[in-house]
Design an enzyme around this catalytic site. Structure first.
Site, PDB file in Angstrom:
ATOM      1  N   TYR A 101       0.863  -1.181   0.000  1.00  0.00           N
ATOM      2  CA  TYR A 101       0.000   0.000   0.000  1.00  0.00           C
ATOM      3  C   TYR A 101       0.894   1.224   0.000  1.00  0.00           C
ATOM      4  O   TYR A 101       1.846   1.310   0.762  1.00  0.00           O
ATOM      5  CB  TYR A 101      -0.905   0.022   1.245  1.00  0.00           C
ATOM      6  CG  TYR A 101      -1.773   1.264   1.285  1.00  0.00           C
ATOM      7  CD1 TYR A 101      -3.032   1.264   0.711  1.00  0.00           C
ATOM      8  CD2 TYR A 101      -1.304   2.441   1.875  1.00  0.00           C
ATOM      9  CE1 TYR A 101      -3.817   2.413   0.704  1.00  0.00           C
ATOM     10  CE2 TYR A 101      -2.078   3.593   1.870  1.00  0.00           C
ATOM     11  CZ  TYR A 101      -3.336   3.571   1.293  1.00  0.00           C
ATOM     12  OH  TYR A 101      -4.096   4.703   1.291  1.00  0.00           O
ATOM     13  N   GLU A 189      -3.122   7.659  -4.459  1.00  0.00           N
ATOM     14  CA  GLU A 189      -2.986   6.350  -3.815  1.00  0.00           C
ATOM     15  C   GLU A 189      -2.693   5.247  -4.830  1.00  0.00           C
ATOM     16  O   GLU A 189      -3.308   5.205  -5.893  1.00  0.00           O
ATOM     17  CB  GLU A 189      -4.293   6.031  -3.079  1.00  0.00           C
ATOM     18  CG  GLU A 189      -4.282   4.706  -2.336  1.00  0.00           C
ATOM     19  CD  GLU A 189      -5.680   4.345  -1.813  1.00  0.00           C
ATOM     20  OE1 GLU A 189      -5.964   4.650  -0.645  1.00  0.00           O
ATOM     21  OE2 GLU A 189      -6.477   3.770  -2.579  1.00  0.00           O
TER      22      GLU A 189
END
Ligand code: GDP
Ligand code: MN
Length: 378
Positions: A101, A189
């Site tokens: 992530y 992201e």
């Protein structure tokens, strides 16, 4: 403003972040065509502006063009969290070794951007944040100094990234910072950033949010805004320059001024009610704007009562009253309406509303109590 995955990844690639080869399609036939061009296995991905598409069946791997067509048909008929899938991204399928992530967002409390990474990447970062917060590495970025190389090394070490990937990781991190900074993003992201079986880092998924207040200097981004994906009420609100946020309660609140709107919501709650929205009609709102606001409130079927709390300063209460009357005329509301008007031209405003079958209130406390009572009656 949210960007689709394919739009976000396109921006990433312009800044040098590696992404899989692929294109977007609106029909299953087009998806098949793209799969043919790419050759080999492809992944079909629903392009909707919500998270968790994978879990909702919106991300599927196809072994050949025929299966790509079949899966695209399936995915294009889905509705994910209330949003119909209108487009799919067809990407070369990746062979995943590790999912990381990686993101930058604003940390309001720290008053600066924060870079966040976790070795536990993939679908459920919120879950990781909840159960294993120590697995999430955060580094704040000084907007004047920018992202420093030592900071990206700290992150790489924190997520146990293999040494040989540190240099590559640093250039992706620097690129993501540029993406974030230059586009006035509030979120950039990559989840997951993968290490593929050839040992290369690739951004498999992408998500960006752009600060609406900065869109005036990003005309190219404003143009790709996908309004099909936004709540109609919010599009309408933007058109009239209203700040509107839908909430889950039953009391519609129409207020001028953000501070007063928040106070009104607090007082509604204090008396046991739940606001159905935050709505600031802004200073100096005219009748047309007020009417638009009222229509937006009344399209929410959860609304059982509407509370008007108008403090006339620059805003004139008679103008507000005219807006309310115009909206009543058009939408014929079936719910009780409680109105508190004070300030500039309040007398005139009240006189105009006298025949409109509204409940008047003297103070905010009085108005809130009446609204809660009216909402709970139904
Ligand atoms: P999201 O569910 O909306 O976050 O969509 P993602 O694009 O992040 O995909 C969800 C998950 O599907 C990823 O975490 C991967 O595990 C898997 N996935 C996505 N693309 C591929 C791919 O090309 N190959 C493989 N093997 N898995 C993939
Ligand atoms: Mn994802």
């Amino acid at each position: 403003m949210k960007l689709h995955e394919y739009q976000s990844k396109y921006i990433f690639s312009k800044y040098g972040i590696p992404i899989p080869k692929g294109r977007v399609a609106a029909t299953a036939e087009a998806a098949k065509q793209i799969a043919q061009e790419l050759g080999g296995r492809v992944v079909i991905k629903a392009q909707v502006l919500v998270g968790g598409r994978g879990k909702a069946g919106g991300v599927k791997v196809a072994k050949d063009p025929a299966e790509a067509e079949q899966l695209a048909t399936q995915i294009l008929s889905l509705e994910i969290k209330g949003l119909p899938v209108r487009k799919v991204l067809v990407d070369e399928a990746a062979a995943i070794q590790t999912e990381i992530y990686f993101a930058i967002t604003n940390d309001r409390a720290a008053r600066r951007p924060v870079m966040i990474a976790s070795a536990a990447g993939g679908v459920d970062i919120e879950e990781v944040a909840h159960t294993n917060p120590e697995k999430i590495i955060k580094v704040h970025i000084d907007p004047l100094l920018g992202l420093r190389d030592y900071q990206t090394r700290d992150i790489a070490a924190g997520i146990d990234l293999p040494r040989e990937l540190w240099r590559e990781f640093n250039s992706i991190a620097q690129a993501l910072w540029k993406v974030y900074n230059e586009n006035d993003a509030t979120l950039a992201e990559i989840n997951p950033l993968i290490i593929n079986t050839s040992g290369k880092l690739v951004a498999l998924d992408g998500k960006m949010m752009i600060d609406d207040n900065a869109l005036f200097r990003h005309i190219d981004l404003a143009e790709i805004r996908d309004i099909d994906e936004e709540a109609p009420a919010e599009i309408e609100a933007r058109k009239y320059g209203l700040s509107y946020i839908k909430l889950d309660g039953t009391i519609g609140c129409m207020v001028n001024g953000a501070g007063l709107a928040m106070t009104t919501m607090d007082i509604v709650k204090l008396f046991g009610g739940e606001p159905a929205n935050f709505l600031d009609v802004g200073g100096g709102a005219g009748a047309e704007k007020v009417a638009a606001a009222m229509k937006i409130i009344l399209t929410d079927s959860n609304v059982k009562a509407v509370l008007f709390n108008i403090f006339g300063g620059i805003t004139r209460c008679d103008e507000v009253a005219r807006g309310i009357l115009a909206a009543i005329d058009e939408v014929k509301p079936q719910v009780p309406m409680i109105v508190r008007l004070v300030g500039t031209n309040a007398e005139e405003g009240r006189r105009l509303l006298a025949d409109a079958n509204m409940i008047t209130a003297e103070t905010l406390v009085d108005a809130a109590q009446k609204a809660v009572q009216a909402a709970n009656k139904k």
